[in-house]
Design a protein around this motif. Structure first.
Motif, PDB file in Angstrom:
ATOM      1  N   SER A 218       0.825  -1.210   0.000  1.00 46.02           N
ATOM      2  CA  SER A 218       0.000   0.000   0.000  1.00 46.02           C
ATOM      3  C   SER A 218       0.861   1.264   0.000  1.00 46.02           C
ATOM      4  CB  SER A 218      -0.929  -0.018   1.212  1.00 46.02           C
ATOM      5  OG  SER A 218      -1.717   1.154   1.253  1.00 46.02           O
ATOM      6  N   LYS A 221       2.521   1.674  -3.386  1.00 44.30           N
ATOM      7  CA  LYS A 221       1.551   2.146  -4.382  1.00 44.30           C
ATOM      8  C   LYS A 221       1.367   3.654  -4.289  1.00 44.30           C
ATOM      9  CE  LYS A 221      -3.289   1.635  -5.786  1.00 44.30           C
ATOM     10  NZ  LYS A 221      -4.574   0.945  -5.527  1.00 44.30           N
ATOM     11  N   GLU A 227      -0.012   1.055  -9.181  1.00 46.25           N
ATOM     12  CA  GLU A 227       0.011  -0.282  -8.598  1.00 46.25           C
ATOM     13  C   GLU A 227       0.906  -1.188  -9.447  1.00 46.25           C
ATOM     14  OE1 GLU A 227      -3.274  -2.946  -6.361  1.00 46.25           O
ATOM     15  OE2 GLU A 227      -3.669  -2.609  -8.491  1.00 46.25           O
ATOM     16  N   GLU A 230       0.652  -6.471  -8.724  1.00 46.61           N
ATOM     17  CA  GLU A 230      -0.753  -6.879  -8.840  1.00 46.61           C
ATOM     18  C   GLU A 230      -1.131  -7.834  -7.717  1.00 46.61           C
ATOM     19  OE1 GLU A 230      -3.708  -9.253 -11.966  1.00 46.61           O
ATOM     20  OE2 GLU A 230      -1.560  -9.025 -12.389  1.00 46.61           O
ATOM     21  N   SER A 231      -2.216  -7.529  -7.042  1.00 47.25           N
ATOM     22  CA  SER A 231      -2.705  -8.390  -5.969  1.00 47.25           C
ATOM     23  C   SER A 231      -3.535  -9.528  -6.555  1.00 47.25           C
ATOM     24  CB  SER A 231      -3.566  -7.574  -4.999  1.00 47.25           C
ATOM     25  OG  SER A 231      -4.126  -8.421  -4.010  1.00 47.25           O
ATOM     26  N   TYR A 237       1.085 -11.762  -4.696  1.00 43.93           N
ATOM     27  CA  TYR A 237       1.296 -10.654  -5.622  1.00 43.93           C
ATOM     28  C   TYR A 237       2.144 -11.094  -6.822  1.00 43.93           C
ATOM     29  CZ  TYR A 237      -0.380  -7.481  -1.976  1.00 43.93           C
ATOM     30  OH  TYR A 237      -1.138  -6.844  -1.030  1.00 43.93           O
TER      31      TYR A 237
END
Length: 245
Positions: A218, A221, A227, A230-231, A237
């Motif tokens: 977070s 980001k 971002e 990538e979650s 990730y």
């Protein structure tokens, strides 16, 4: 070729992603024994159609794209020359070597027109392969271990030699944890990492919670205003590499 020169070639080629296309099982298995001396990462196809499909799928992302293609000419479904011409419509620079039993002038001229970088007649030897690779290296057509710049999505660049992140030629200051995060993903070519894998690599103390990892992502980001990781819900990730159009 002497041992020292062979070692220099292997030092360059060992980490390259290589696509090898050959329809004959016996020839393929025998050739792979020689190719494994030079390459650690070889993906095999059994005809030109398979080869083209693999090339297209890998070519989407710079992190996993092929660095070299080695192919036969006469194959079922789609022949080598047709495949090469279609690959050249996508990538005009990737080095391509022909391993073939055919020595007639027509085939040879067709492969030259298709833009190949070497033509080796079967049966071939370690010396023939190493000499062809040496010529390609001399033409600076192979990516070498001295290429330290990794292209990430949204025009971010990662310098593997100095562990630095750049955007628009400006360095982005990273914390020690953020540097370790990039190092972890880059070292494995951006493959999916679980929360536990990230936790164990970055933090000194192990925790069963994913909170520290999510907080790290977070903050990064916000810093990048993008971002870049990538979650993957419920898993972990993935690092986003630049797509090759």
């Amino acid at each position: 070729m002497n041992h020292d020169n062979l070692k220099k070639i292997i030092d360059i080629t060992k980490s390259l992603n290589t696509l090898y296309i050959e329809d004959n099982n016996d020839v393929r298995n025998q050739t792979l024994k020689m190719l494994n001396i030079f390459f650690e990462n070889i993906i095999v196809a059994t005809n030109g159609n398979e080869g083209l499909s693999l090339f297209k799928s890998k070519n989407k992302f710079e992190s996993s794209s092929f660095d070299l293609i080695i192919t036969d000419i006469e194959m079922p479904v789609k022949d080598g020359i047709t495949m090469i011409n279609q690959i050249r419509e996508i990538d005009k620079e990737i080095p391509i070597l022909i391993f073939s039993a055919h020595s007639n002038t027509e085939y040879f001229l067709q492969t030259i027109d298709a833009g190949i970088d070497g033509y080796i007649l079967k049966p071939y030897s370690i010396d023939q392969i190493s000499n062809s690779l040496s010529k390609i290296i001399e033409k600076n057509k192979l990516k070498t271990i001295n290429n330290h710049i990794i292209n990430l999505e949204n025009d971010f660049l990662w310098n593997t030699e100095d562990s630095l992140l750049f955007k628009d030629e400006e360095e982005i200051k990273l914390t020690k944890s953020e540097i370790k995060l990039f190092t972890l993903f880059i070292s494995t070519k951006g493959s999916l990492k679980t929360y536990d894998e990230i936790e164990n690599y970055i933090f000194d103390e192990y925790s069963t919670s994913s909170k520290r990892v999510r907080n790290l992502m977070s903050r990064l980001k916000q810093k990048l205003d993008y971002e870049l990781f990538e979650s993957i819900y419920g898993h972990g990730y993935k690092l986003k590499y630049k797509k090759i159009l």
